[in-house]
Scaffold this motif. Structure first.
Motif, short mmCIF file in Angstrom:
data_model
loop_
_atom_site.label_atom_id
_atom_site.label_comp_id
_atom_site.label_asym_id
_atom_site.label_seq_id
_atom_site.Cartn_x
_atom_site.Cartn_y
_atom_site.Cartn_z
N GLY A 18 0.79 -1.29 0.04
CA GLY A 18 0.01 0.17 0.07
C GLY A 18 0.82 1.24 -0.08
N LYS A 19 2.16 1.20 0.04
CA LYS A 19 3.10 2.25 0.08
C LYS A 19 3.98 2.54 -1.09
CE LYS A 19 2.86 2.44 5.08
NZ LYS A 19 3.64 2.27 6.37
N THR A 20 4.72 1.30 -1.33
CA THR A 20 5.49 1.33 -2.59
C THR A 20 4.77 1.10 -3.70
OG1 THR A 20 6.93 -0.41 -1.01
CG2 THR A 20 7.37 -0.20 -3.58
N LYS A 21 5.38 1.79 -4.78
CA LYS A 21 4.64 2.04 -6.14
C LYS A 21 5.10 0.55 -6.94
CE LYS A 21 3.69 6.95 -6.84
NZ LYS A 21 3.86 8.11 -7.88
N ASP A 22 3.82 -0.16 -7.20
CA ASP A 22 4.24 -1.32 -7.83
C ASP A 22 3.92 -1.32 -9.43
OD1 ASP A 22 5.03 -3.09 -5.65
OD2 ASP A 22 2.94 -3.18 -4.96
N THR A 23 3.90 -0.15 -9.80
CA THR A 23 3.50 0.00 -11.30
C THR A 23 4.43 -0.64 -12.08
OG1 THR A 23 2.92 2.36 -10.67
CG2 THR A 23 3.00 1.91 -13.02
N LEU A 24 5.62 -0.72 -11.99
CA LEU A 24 6.51 -1.60 -13.06
C LEU A 24 6.52 -3.04 -12.94
CD1 LEU A 24 8.82 -1.52 -15.03
CD2 LEU A 24 10.51 -1.41 -13.17
N ALA A 25 6.20 -3.49 -11.61
CA ALA A 25 6.09 -4.92 -11.40
C ALA A 25 4.82 -5.25 -12.11
CB ALA A 25 6.00 -5.36 -10.11
N LEU A 26 3.77 -4.58 -11.95
CA LEU A 26 2.40 -5.42 -12.41
C LEU A 26 2.58 -5.10 -13.92
CD1 LEU A 26 0.23 -3.11 -9.85
CD2 LEU A 26 0.60 -5.65 -10.07
N GLN A 27 2.96 -4.00 -14.65
CA GLN A 27 2.94 -3.80 -16.04
C GLN A 27 3.89 -4.83 -16.57
OE1 GLN A 27 0.73 -1.29 -17.62
NE2 GLN A 27 1.13 -3.17 -19.26
N GLN A 28 4.86 -5.03 -16.08
CA GLN A 28 5.92 -6.22 -16.48
C GLN A 28 5.29 -7.54 -16.67
OE1 GLN A 28 9.34 -6.24 -17.74
NE2 GLN A 28 8.81 -4.39 -17.93
N THR A 29 4.36 -7.78 -15.88
CA THR A 29 3.71 -9.11 -15.51
C THR A 29 2.49 -9.12 -16.69
OG1 THR A 29 3.80 -8.90 -13.23
CG2 THR A 29 2.64 -10.92 -14.16
N LEU A 30 1.78 -7.94 -16.83
CA LEU A 30 0.86 -8.08 -17.78
C LEU A 30 1.49 -8.12 -19.15
CD1 LEU A 30 -1.45 -5.08 -16.39
CD2 LEU A 30 -2.02 -7.28 -16.72
#
Length: 471
Positions: A68-80
């Protein structure tokens, strides 16, 4: 119903384009199979023996933290992205709170949310790249949706998790730049889209906004929004079933463009089925049709729904001269309606919504409206049953029926400029004044109607000095 003018314009604009629609997405393996091209007989033999792989990826394996604090944008987009590039499959988001900027779905990808998973939108508008977005019927510069897809097919978001926009992003349009703010879910030019079971919560901007899409299903979705719930914008073959709405503007709004831009592009919203939904709205209507109708709206079916609250009318059909095109073949059956502050049903085809900078001029700019049918309606304490006077006398509503209405209301039915009306089995109580008032209406069930004065008609839209061109 065919219209020569629409047919001619559509042929010229669409010549050479295929119009066949694809079946609705029902299961990921099937849709992956459907996209596989024919291969050599040897390859076909191998594939008949070996099961087709379907990729299943977990966002945690790609570095997502979910605190809930760390931006997970890169990890989520890489998975997609990886899921789509490996041929398609499922991306799983396990329990956790994933703070993220904008995410983009690619073709053949199903995003599955654990029941205890939440995707939380970043408060930083810079985390939503600028692009061209549809806003109130025009394409303008704006921020991409929180979760979006463009030109993708066979995509979905499923599971009982939450998708939550950030309340730090205020308003529908950024005040300093006039850029449109991010929608929560936005699909553009996509085919075979499925959103099912999830909970969505949005701030001041529209929540769910499919545009130019075909074969799209929203099923058992909870929609909480500080603005509109689902805005269906120039889409065809749409199903909205079993959804629960709590919004601060229209729960569902059907749109198709505004002014000459929308009329020139001419992409209607058509074949929409809305069923088994519950609506609670705090600012406008449960179902709004318009006011951006310049591409046309047709073949809308609403069945077995509950309208529990609306700031204006539960059902509001709206447009104005300068839109052009048509609204036709609207059918609503088996509705329970209560809590609407102004009434059950209103037509306003005279002055709803902002006039476009480039309106469709003259009589061509007056929307054609036909075949509006309402049956088996149960109302509780409606201030007004039907306000149906806002119709232009130059283009009357052709075909209207209101049958089998029961319950209580403060005032009855007012109709103007309608041909072939059918009013039957209106069994309401509690109203004052006449049950039915009419002006320039023909049809059956009108005996004893009180006389209405003609409504004021807006000035005609002038023909511009230069013909409009897309720009």
């Amino acid at each position: 119903m065919n219209h020569p003018e629409w047919a001619r314009r559509t042929f010229l604009k669409r010549a050479g384009q295929g119009l066949a629609s694809l079946p609705l997405l029902s299961a990921l393996p099937a849709m992956l199979e459907a996209k596989t091209p024919a291969k050599s007989s040897a390859k076909n033999h191998i594939e008949s023996v070996l099961p087709k792989p379907v990729v299943k990826l977990n966002v945690r394996d790609f570095g997502a933290v979910g605190d809930g604090k760390t931006k997970d944008t890169l990890a989520l987009q890489q998975t997609l992205d990886r899921c789509s590039l490996l041929g398609g499959g499922e991306v799983f988001v396990p329990a956790g709170e994933y703070l993220t900027g904008a995410l983009v779905l690619r073709s053949n990808t199903l995003l599955r949310l654990d029941g205890d998973a939440s995707l939380l939108g970043s408060p930083d508008v810079a985390d939503y790249p600028l692009t061209q977005v549809r806003w109130e019927g025009r394409w303008i510069k704006g921020y991409i949706g929180f979760i979006s897809a463009m030109d993708a097919e066979n995509i979905g978001i499923v599971g009982k998790g939450k998708i939550v926009g950030n309340t730090a992003i205020k308003g529908r349009v950024e005040r300093a730049t006039q850029f449109r703010n991010p929608a929560l879910l936005e699909f553009v030019s996509c085919r075979n889209v499925r959103v099912e079971d999830c909970f969505t919560s949005q701030n001041d901007m529209w929540s769910i906004h499919p545009t130019y899409c075909e074969n799209i299903t929203f099923k058992n979705v909870t929609v909480h929004s500080g603005a509109d719930g689902i805005d269906v914008d120039s889409c065809k073959h749409v199903v909205i079933d079993g959804c629960d709405f709590d919004t601060h503007d229209d729960c569902i709004s059907l749109k198709s463009g505004r002014g000459e831009e929308g009329y020139t592009i001419l992409r209607p919203t058509e074949d929409v089925q809305i069923s088994n939904c519950t609506f609670m709205d705090h600012f406008w209507a449960c179902i709004g049709i318009g006011s951006e109708t310049s591409g046309g709206i047709r073949n809308v079916r609403v069945n077995h729904c509950k309208c529990l609250g609306a700031r204006t009318f539960a059902i509001y059909i709206k447009s104005r001269p300068g839109r052009g095109a048509f609204i036709e073949d609207i059918s609503m059956n088996d509705l329970e309606v209560s809590g609407a502050k102004q009434g059950f049903l209103r037509f306003n085809i005279l002055d709803s919504g902002k006039q476009d900078e480039f309106p469709v001029p003259g009589e061509e700019g007056i929307p054609t409206i036909r075949n509006f049918h309402f049956s088996n309606i149960r109302v509780t304490d409606m201030p007004v049953l039907v306000d149906g006077v806002g119709i232009h006398p130059s283009k009357p509503l052709e075909g209207f029926s209101l049958t089998n209405v029961t319950g209580t209301c403060g005032k009855g039915i007012s109709l103007a400029n309608i041909k072939h009306a059918v009013v039957r089995d209106i069994k309401v109580t509690g109203f004052t004044g006449p049950l039915l008032s009419a002006h320039n209406v023909t049809g059956t069930g009108l005996n004893g109607a009180a006389t209405l004065d003609a409504a004021k008609v807006p000035e005609p839209v002038p023909v511009p000095a230069q013909p409009y061109m897309l720009h």
